[in-house]
Design an enzyme around this catalytic site. Structure first.
Site, PDB file in Angstrom:
ATOM      1  N   ASP A  13       0.901  -1.170  -0.052  1.00 42.73           N
ATOM      2  CA  ASP A  13       0.008   0.103  -0.147  1.00 42.73           C
ATOM      3  C   ASP A  13       0.811   1.105   0.048  1.00 42.73           C
ATOM      4  OD1 ASP A  13      -2.202  -1.760   0.141  1.00 42.73           O
ATOM      5  OD2 ASP A  13      -1.924  -1.655   2.270  1.00 42.73           O
ATOM      6  N   GLU A  14       2.013   1.126  -0.343  1.00 39.67           N
ATOM      7  CA  GLU A  14       2.931   2.316  -0.690  1.00 39.67           C
ATOM      8  C   GLU A  14       2.360   3.488  -1.536  1.00 39.67           C
ATOM      9  OE1 GLU A  14       4.015  -0.698  -1.266  1.00 39.67           O
ATOM     10  OE2 GLU A  14       5.540  -1.217   0.421  1.00 39.67           O
ATOM     11  N   GLY A  15       1.447   3.122  -2.500  1.00 42.90           N
ATOM     12  CA  GLY A  15       0.931   3.688  -3.658  1.00 42.90           C
ATOM     13  C   GLY A  15       1.743   3.444  -4.885  1.00 42.90           C
ATOM     14  N   LYS A  16       1.915   2.173  -4.810  1.00 37.19           N
ATOM     15  CA  LYS A  16       2.580   1.568  -6.337  1.00 37.19           C
ATOM     16  C   LYS A  16       1.530   1.904  -7.440  1.00 37.19           C
ATOM     17  CE  LYS A  16       3.120  -2.554  -4.633  1.00 37.19           C
ATOM     18  NZ  LYS A  16       2.841  -2.185  -3.056  1.00 37.19           N
ATOM     19  N   ASN A  40      -4.440 -10.921  -3.332  1.00 33.26           N
ATOM     20  CA  ASN A  40      -4.383 -10.218  -2.038  1.00 33.26           C
ATOM     21  C   ASN A  40      -4.215  -8.877  -2.011  1.00 33.26           C
ATOM     22  OD1 ASN A  40      -2.010 -10.920  -3.099  1.00 33.26           O
ATOM     23  ND2 ASN A  40      -1.098 -11.827  -1.167  1.00 33.26           N
ATOM     24  N   HIS A  43      -4.391  -2.465  -5.742  1.00 36.33           N
ATOM     25  CA  HIS A  43      -3.803  -1.257  -6.289  1.00 36.33           C
ATOM     26  C   HIS A  43      -4.830   0.040  -6.387  1.00 36.33           C
ATOM     27  CE1 HIS A  43       0.308  -2.859  -6.646  1.00 36.33           C
ATOM     28  NE2 HIS A  43      -0.306  -3.760  -7.244  1.00 36.33           N
ATOM     29  N   GLN A 179       2.278  -6.109  -2.925  1.00 32.85           N
ATOM     30  CA  GLN A 179       2.956  -5.959  -1.692  1.00 32.85           C
ATOM     31  C   GLN A 179       3.870  -5.283  -1.262  1.00 32.85           C
ATOM     32  OE1 GLN A 179       1.946  -9.461  -3.055  1.00 32.85           O
ATOM     33  NE2 GLN A 179       0.069  -8.736  -2.261  1.00 32.85           N
ATOM     34  N   THR A 254      -9.475  -5.461   1.984  1.00 30.56           N
ATOM     35  CA  THR A 254     -10.015  -5.838   3.357  1.00 30.56           C
ATOM     36  C   THR A 254     -11.051  -5.043   4.115  1.00 30.56           C
ATOM     37  OG1 THR A 254      -8.171  -5.464   4.534  1.00 30.56           O
ATOM     38  CG2 THR A 254      -8.300  -7.643   3.888  1.00 30.56           C
ATOM     39  N   LEU A 285       3.967  12.438   0.093  1.00 30.51           N
ATOM     40  CA  LEU A 285       4.643  13.702   0.646  1.00 30.51           C
ATOM     41  C   LEU A 285       3.574  14.790   1.103  1.00 30.51           C
ATOM     42  CD1 LEU A 285       7.397  14.452   1.033  1.00 30.51           C
ATOM     43  CD2 LEU A 285       7.544  15.867  -0.859  1.00 30.51           C
ATOM     44  N   ASP A 286       2.348  14.863   0.679  1.00 23.92           N
ATOM     45  CA  ASP A 286       1.550  15.743   0.939  1.00 23.92           C
ATOM     46  C   ASP A 286       0.947  15.398   2.615  1.00 23.92           C
ATOM     47  OD1 ASP A 286       0.361  13.772  -0.391  1.00 23.92           O
ATOM     48  OD2 ASP A 286      -1.612  14.605   0.005  1.00 23.92           O
TER      49      ASP A 286
HETATM   50  P1  GTP Z   1      -0.558  -2.419  -2.842  1.00 21.57           P
HETATM   51  O1  GTP Z   1      -0.405  -3.551  -3.944  1.00 21.57           O
HETATM   52  O2  GTP Z   1      -1.494  -3.081  -1.924  1.00 21.57           O
HETATM   53  O3  GTP Z   1       0.805  -2.119  -2.235  1.00 21.57           O
HETATM   54  O4  GTP Z   1      -1.124  -1.360  -3.509  1.00 21.57           O
HETATM   55  P2  GTP Z   1      -0.569   0.271  -3.620  1.00 21.57           P
HETATM   56  O5  GTP Z   1       0.869   0.389  -3.258  1.00 21.57           O
HETATM   57  O6  GTP Z   1      -0.967   0.551  -5.085  1.00 21.57           O
HETATM   58  O7  GTP Z   1      -1.513   1.143  -2.602  1.00 21.57           O
HETATM   59  P3  GTP Z   1      -3.230   1.300  -2.398  1.00 21.57           P
HETATM   60  O8  GTP Z   1      -3.833   1.824  -3.601  1.00 21.57           O
HETATM   61  O9  GTP Z   1      -3.728   0.208  -1.488  1.00 21.57           O
HETATM   62  O10 GTP Z   1      -3.131   2.461  -1.407  1.00 21.57           O
HETATM   63  C1  GTP Z   1      -2.549   3.729  -1.555  1.00 21.57           C
HETATM   64  C2  GTP Z   1      -3.346   4.845  -1.375  1.00 21.57           C
HETATM   65  O11 GTP Z   1      -2.965   6.199  -1.364  1.00 21.57           O
HETATM   66  C3  GTP Z   1      -4.178   4.860  -2.702  1.00 21.57           C
HETATM   67  O12 GTP Z   1      -5.596   5.304  -2.377  1.00 21.57           O
HETATM   68  C4  GTP Z   1      -3.771   6.092  -3.680  1.00 21.57           C
HETATM   69  O13 GTP Z   1      -4.502   6.762  -4.409  1.00 21.57           O
HETATM   70  C5  GTP Z   1      -3.247   7.046  -2.517  1.00 21.57           C
HETATM   71  N1  GTP Z   1      -2.048   7.724  -2.982  1.00 21.57           N
HETATM   72  C6  GTP Z   1      -1.182   7.378  -3.633  1.00 21.57           C
HETATM   73  N2  GTP Z   1      -0.175   8.299  -3.661  1.00 21.57           N
HETATM   74  C7  GTP Z   1      -0.552   9.217  -2.824  1.00 21.57           C
HETATM   75  C8  GTP Z   1       0.011  10.681  -2.642  1.00 21.57           C
HETATM   76  O14 GTP Z   1       1.123  11.132  -2.761  1.00 21.57           O
HETATM   77  N3  GTP Z   1      -0.932  11.471  -1.653  1.00 21.57           N
HETATM   78  C9  GTP Z   1      -2.168  10.981  -1.103  1.00 21.57           C
HETATM   79  N4  GTP Z   1      -2.776  11.852  -0.562  1.00 21.57           N
HETATM   80  N5  GTP Z   1      -2.496   9.924  -1.553  1.00 21.57           N
HETATM   81  C10 GTP Z   1      -1.884   9.243  -2.299  1.00 21.57           C
HETATM   82  P1  IMP Z   2      -2.020 -12.972   2.574  1.00 19.78           P
HETATM   83  O1  IMP Z   2      -1.100 -12.417   1.534  1.00 19.78           O
HETATM   84  O2  IMP Z   2      -3.285 -12.775   2.203  1.00 19.78           O
HETATM   85  O3  IMP Z   2      -1.754 -14.223   3.138  1.00 19.78           O
HETATM   86  O4  IMP Z   2      -1.704 -12.001   4.195  1.00 19.78           O
HETATM   87  C1  IMP Z   2      -0.459 -12.249   4.717  1.00 19.78           C
HETATM   88  C2  IMP Z   2      -0.101 -10.642   5.108  1.00 19.78           C
HETATM   89  O5  IMP Z   2       0.260  -9.786   4.298  1.00 19.78           O
HETATM   90  C3  IMP Z   2      -1.060 -10.203   6.060  1.00 19.78           C
HETATM   91  O6  IMP Z   2      -0.685  -9.411   6.919  1.00 19.78           O
HETATM   92  C4  IMP Z   2      -1.755  -9.073   5.109  1.00 19.78           C
HETATM   93  O7  IMP Z   2      -2.520  -8.014   5.440  1.00 19.78           O
HETATM   94  C5  IMP Z   2      -0.572  -8.842   4.113  1.00 19.78           C
HETATM   95  N1  IMP Z   2      -0.990  -8.516   2.818  1.00 19.78           N
HETATM   96  C6  IMP Z   2      -0.954  -9.068   1.805  1.00 19.78           C
HETATM   97  N2  IMP Z   2      -1.272  -8.428   0.535  1.00 19.78           N
HETATM   98  C7  IMP Z   2      -1.191  -6.964   0.919  1.00 19.78           C
HETATM   99  C8  IMP Z   2      -1.303  -5.828   0.366  1.00 19.78           C
HETATM  100  O8  IMP Z   2      -1.488  -5.849  -0.950  1.00 19.78           O
HETATM  101  N3  IMP Z   2      -1.163  -4.809   1.193  1.00 19.78           N
HETATM  102  C9  IMP Z   2      -1.105  -4.702   2.271  1.00 19.78           C
HETATM  103  N4  IMP Z   2      -0.779  -5.910   3.170  1.00 19.78           N
HETATM  104  C10 IMP Z   2      -1.048  -7.038   2.256  1.00 19.78           C
HETATM  105 MG    MG Z   3      -3.007  -1.740  -1.647  1.00 17.18          MG
END
Ligand code: GTP
Ligand code: IMP
Ligand code: MG
Length: 339
Positions: A13-16, A40, A43, A179, A254, A285-286
């Site tokens: 959930d780094e914002g990838k 799992n 994005h 992840q 979730t 950064l915001d």
């Molecule tokens: P994973 O595969 O689960 O790691 O997904 P992800 O890295 O794409 O992140 P995810 O979309 O789950 O959550 C990040 C959230 O932050 C999203 O709602 C984005 O739209 C938001 N986001 C991304 N970059 C920024 C930013 O620079 N500022 C703000 N305020 N929100 C952001």
């Molecule tokens: P699983 O990948 O569903 O087996 O979950 C194992 C662990 O990884 C748990 O702590 C989940 O919350 C975490 N996890 C898996 N995928 C993500 C993701 O995309 N974002 C954040 N946490 C994750």
């Molecule tokens: Mg995510």
């Protein structure tokens, strides 16, 4: 033409999704391929104020000229796949997507087990998407593969072949990881991790390219790392602190509240090392400095924000080439030409 791999540097959930969406529109890759564990991961991308969340397809779907591929290492949940094809109809996804015929399949029983098993659901706090049990069946060599599922037939391809051919033809390939480093089965906070390695080498293997084929590895960090589910989080802050700072959020897959912490420089250094990162993308950064919201020019960043970026570069040792300053695709500073 370079190929690059984008991976998470913290606990996901780094914002990838947002970083990949920008790169997909800006660099116009010929192929955008997804590696990682499976459904799992959620994005999300904001386009013109509308939120799109994908768990199966590459986030780069918004680049409507690109071929979209799901690598052999990724688990496929046919229900999620067809749901996303429908939800993303406007982006012509159905005509552009290919799934490797060797992807293993997530079945209903995998999801049930993931949601009912005390160890997985209770102790580890998995996403319940069935990924762990499906990977277990894969290791036991009894999982079904995509080529065994009749409905997937129109979408089957050899992803490794397509990507390697494209690279030989000097085309641009963008590979998405899922992840984050802290969730790697090998390098993360075991046993509170996901069911596979999540580093750039694993993502390359997922889509069928050798380590020498990646020109750049971009590791994504958020200014305030988050973690969903159980497990160590050394720089975690209290919920009250997170509320005070306005950094409370909930998971895409979730809906669980995400734990929030302070940026961990030591951890980030280790993460870029094992990933072999050539660049850092810093998001949110915001959230670190409200005044940074929406800024697209590095020189216009407020002092506090700039000092944070400089500290990361100094202590982590890799250039911060991309900086997100808001959730929309346009909220980004692209400094890749200066490094
Ligand atoms: P994973 O595969 O689960 O790691 O997904 P992800 O890295 O794409 O992140 P995810 O979309 O789950 O959550 C990040 C959230 O932050 C999203 O709602 C984005 O739209 C938001 N986001 C991304 N970059 C920024 C930013 O620079 N500022 C703000 N305020 N929100 C952001
Ligand atoms: P699983 O990948 O569903 O087996 O979950 C194992 C662990 O990884 C748990 O702590 C989940 O919350 C975490 N996890 C898996 N995928 C993500 C993701 O995309 N974002 C954040 N946490 C994750
Ligand atoms: Mg995510």
């Amino acid at each position: 033409m370079p190929s690059y791999i984008v991976v998470g540097g913290q606990w996901g959930d780094e914002g990838k999704g947002a970083v990949i969406a920008y790169l997909a529109l800006k660099d116009k890759p010929d192929i955008i391929a997804r590696g990682g564990v499976g459904t799992n991961a959620g994005h999300s991308v904001f386009i013109n104020g509308r939120k799109y969340a994908v768990r199966q397809l590459p986030t780069g779907f918004i680049q409507t000229k690109a071929r979209l591929l799901v690598g052999a290492g990724v688990l496929v949940d046919p229900g999620v796949f067809f749901h996303e094809l429908k939800a993303l109809e406007d982006f012509n996804v159905g005509e552009r997507v290919g799934i490797d015929y060797r992807c293993a399949i997530i079945e209903e029983r995998h999801k049930q087990l993931d949601r009912s098993n005390d160890h997985l659901h209770g102790k580890i706090g998995t996403t319940g998407s069935g990924c762990g049990p499906a990977n277990a069946d894969r290791v036991m060599r009894r999982a079904k593969l995509a080529k065994d599922i009749a409905e997937l037939e129109p979408y089957l391809t050899d992803v490794a072949e397509e990507i390697n051919n494209a690279l030989e033809d000097d085309k641009l390939v963008l590979v998405e990881g899922t992840q984050g480093f802290g969730l790697s089965l090998y390098y993360g906070t075991y046993p509170y991790v996901t069911s596979k390695d999540t580093t750039a080498s694993a993502i390359a293997s997922d889509v069928g390219i050798g380590p020498t084929r990646a020109d750049d590895v971009i590791v994504v960090f958020r200014s305030f790392p988050t973690r969903v589910g159980a497990g160590p989080f050394p720089t975690e802050m209290s919920q009250e602190e997170a509320e005070r700072l306005g950094v409370v959020e909930y998971g895409t897959v979730t809906g669980r509240r995400r734990r929030v912490g302070w940026f961990d420089f030591e951890f980030a250094r280790y993460s870029v090392r094992i990933n072999g990162a050539t660049m850092i993308a810093l998001t949110m950064l915001d959230k670190y400095d409200k005044e940074a919201f929406g800024i697209t020019d590095y020189d216009r960043l407020p002092r506090k924000a700039k000092e944070f970026v400089e500290e990361i570069e100094e202590r982590v040792g890799v250039p911060v080439a991309l900086i997100k300053t808001g959730p929309e695709i346009k909220h980004i500073i692209d400094r890749r030409d200066t490094i």
